[in-house]
Motif scaffolding. Structure first.
Motif, short mmCIF file in Angstrom:
data_model
loop_
_atom_site.label_atom_id
_atom_site.label_comp_id
_atom_site.label_asym_id
_atom_site.label_seq_id
_atom_site.Cartn_x
_atom_site.Cartn_y
_atom_site.Cartn_z
N TYR A 7 0.75 6.50 -7.11
CA TYR A 7 -0.44 7.19 -7.60
C TYR A 7 -0.47 8.65 -7.17
CZ TYR A 7 -2.38 2.75 -9.18
OH TYR A 7 -2.58 1.55 -9.84
N GLY A 8 0.12 8.93 -6.02
CA GLY A 8 0.21 10.32 -5.61
C GLY A 8 1.00 11.14 -6.60
N ASP A 9 2.08 10.55 -7.13
CA ASP A 9 2.90 11.24 -8.11
C ASP A 9 2.23 11.27 -9.49
OD1 ASP A 9 5.36 12.49 -9.07
OD2 ASP A 9 5.73 10.60 -10.10
N VAL A 10 1.68 10.13 -9.91
CA VAL A 10 1.12 10.02 -11.26
C VAL A 10 -0.18 10.80 -11.40
CG1 VAL A 10 0.08 8.40 -12.92
CG2 VAL A 10 2.23 7.82 -11.77
N GLY A 26 8.04 6.05 -12.27
CA GLY A 26 7.66 5.48 -10.98
C GLY A 26 7.67 3.96 -10.95
N GLY A 27 8.08 3.34 -12.05
CA GLY A 27 8.15 1.88 -12.08
C GLY A 27 6.94 1.20 -12.66
N GLY A 28 5.99 1.97 -13.21
CA GLY A 28 4.83 1.38 -13.87
C GLY A 28 5.14 1.01 -15.30
N THR A 29 4.18 0.35 -15.95
CA THR A 29 4.35 -0.11 -17.33
C THR A 29 3.17 0.35 -18.16
OG1 THR A 29 5.51 -2.09 -16.57
CG2 THR A 29 4.66 -2.11 -18.82
N VAL A 30 3.43 1.08 -19.23
CA VAL A 30 2.36 1.48 -20.15
C VAL A 30 2.10 0.32 -21.11
CG1 VAL A 30 1.67 3.09 -21.95
CG2 VAL A 30 2.94 3.92 -19.96
N LEU A 31 0.86 -0.16 -21.13
CA LEU A 31 0.49 -1.28 -21.99
C LEU A 31 0.04 -0.82 -23.37
CD1 LEU A 31 -1.58 -3.33 -19.38
CD2 LEU A 31 0.80 -3.71 -20.07
N ASN A 32 -0.72 0.26 -23.41
CA ASN A 32 -1.25 0.79 -24.66
C ASN A 32 -1.36 2.30 -24.57
OD1 ASN A 32 -2.06 -1.70 -26.24
ND2 ASN A 32 -3.25 -2.03 -24.38
N GLY A 33 -1.11 2.98 -25.71
CA GLY A 33 -1.32 4.41 -25.79
C GLY A 33 -0.03 5.21 -25.66
N PRO A 34 -0.21 6.56 -25.71
CA PRO A 34 -1.48 7.30 -25.73
C PRO A 34 -2.26 7.12 -27.05
CG PRO A 34 0.31 8.70 -24.97
CD PRO A 34 0.94 7.48 -25.55
N THR A 35 -3.58 6.99 -26.91
CA THR A 35 -4.49 6.81 -28.03
C THR A 35 -5.57 7.88 -27.96
OG1 THR A 35 -4.14 4.42 -27.99
CG2 THR A 35 -6.07 5.23 -29.19
N PRO A 77 0.79 -1.23 0.00
CA PRO A 77 0.00 0.00 0.00
C PRO A 77 0.83 1.28 0.00
CG PRO A 77 -0.94 -1.59 1.52
CD PRO A 77 0.38 -2.14 1.09
N GLN A 78 1.89 1.33 0.77
CA GLN A 78 2.67 2.57 0.85
C GLN A 78 3.34 2.89 -0.48
OE1 GLN A 78 2.56 4.81 3.32
NE2 GLN A 78 0.98 3.43 4.12
N ALA A 79 3.89 1.88 -1.14
CA ALA A 79 4.50 2.10 -2.45
C ALA A 79 3.44 2.52 -3.47
CB ALA A 79 5.22 0.85 -2.92
#
Length: 268
Positions: A25-28, A229-238, A18-20
């Motif tokens: 999400y706070g940043d994004v 932040g370590g996330g992964t974009v799967l699709n887009g921007p569309t 949860p903290q991570a």
């Protein structure tokens, strides 16, 4: 005030960290977070807020759910006037009860449901008699679109329009992927009334699910924050009708989420 019966109104992330997740999400998205009721436990329920108030909550995956194989995911709560009666009614309409109705002290009564195609959602009747304030259109950090990757397109369409009273808008032909049916949780059939879409589950999607699009300002800047932040974009921007741009992504713990925003000079 607005009546949320039959509508998604609360969104919840169950996650392994949860903290991570809150930091990501706070940043994004720009959420602020506060422990529910001032909790001071090791793993409090954290309420996250956008520009117009609370959006949902972030919590650790419960031990019993983790033992059953639950992985991080976003779920949505649909308002209910009577959870037990609505659960029975939805079962009669082709849905399934995944967790029987029970009370959450200080919150309300809820049940975990699945639609005919297998996508999970929750019913919730809050203890407070007060209805939620309406969220202005495109309020930063709130949900701007709800998308169902359906496991049984025709049955799910009949379920949501029949049992929930949602209305249909335009149906867009996506070729081999089938129809993308616009729907409104609030009534009306014009584009401005639409709150989401239902489409057949693509083969790349492992299970039927609801995907929620959180509103950001500049979509390209948001993409940079996701990856940084370590996330992964799967699709887009569309680009989508109305001039917005969307992405689908995974957060660092593996929960799928989506963003909608503008681009270039149109971004706020």
């Amino acid at each position: 005030m607005t009546d949320v019966n039959g509508q998604f109104f609360w969104y919840e992330l169950m996650t392994s960290d949860p903290q991570a997740a809150l930091a990501f999400y706070g940043d994004v998205i720009g959420w602020t977070a506060q422990a529910f009721g001032g909790e001071r436990t090791d793993e409090p329920y954290m309420v996250v807020s956008g520009s117009a108030g609370p959006v949902g909550g972030v919590m650790a995956i419960p031990v019993e759910a983790k033992d059953c194989g639950m992985t991080p995911w976003w779920g949505g709560y649909v308002g209910s006037g009577d959870v037990d009666a609505d659960a029975a009614r939805l079962v009669a309409a082709g849905g399934r009860v995944q967790r029987e109705a029970e009370d959450i002290p200080g919150v309300g009564r809820f049940a975990v449901m699945a639609d005919p195609g297998g996508a999970t959602f929750m019913l919730l009747k809050g203890d407070s008699p007060d209805e939620m304030d309406p969220v202005p259109p495109m309020a930063m950090g709130h949900v701007g679109w709800h998308e169902l990757y359906s496991g049984a397109f025709d049955a799910d369409m009949a379920f949501y329009t029949g049992a929930f009273g949602w209305t249909k808008g335009e149906a867009m032909d996506m070729g081999e992927m089938g129809l993308y049916q616009l729907v409104s949780q609030t009534g009306g059939s014009d584009f401005q009334s639409m709150t989401g879409g239902i489409m057949p589950r693509p083969k790349e999607m492992p299970v039927p699910l609801w995907l929620f699009y959180f509103i950001v300002g500049d979509i390209d800047a948001a993409v940079e924050r996701v990856t940084a932040g370590g996330g992964t974009v799967l699709n887009g921007p569309t680009e989508v009708p109305g001039g917005g741009w969307i992405i689908q992504a995974l957060d660092p713990q593996g929960a799928m989420f989506a963003l909608v925003g503008m681009r270039g000079e149109q971004a706020p």
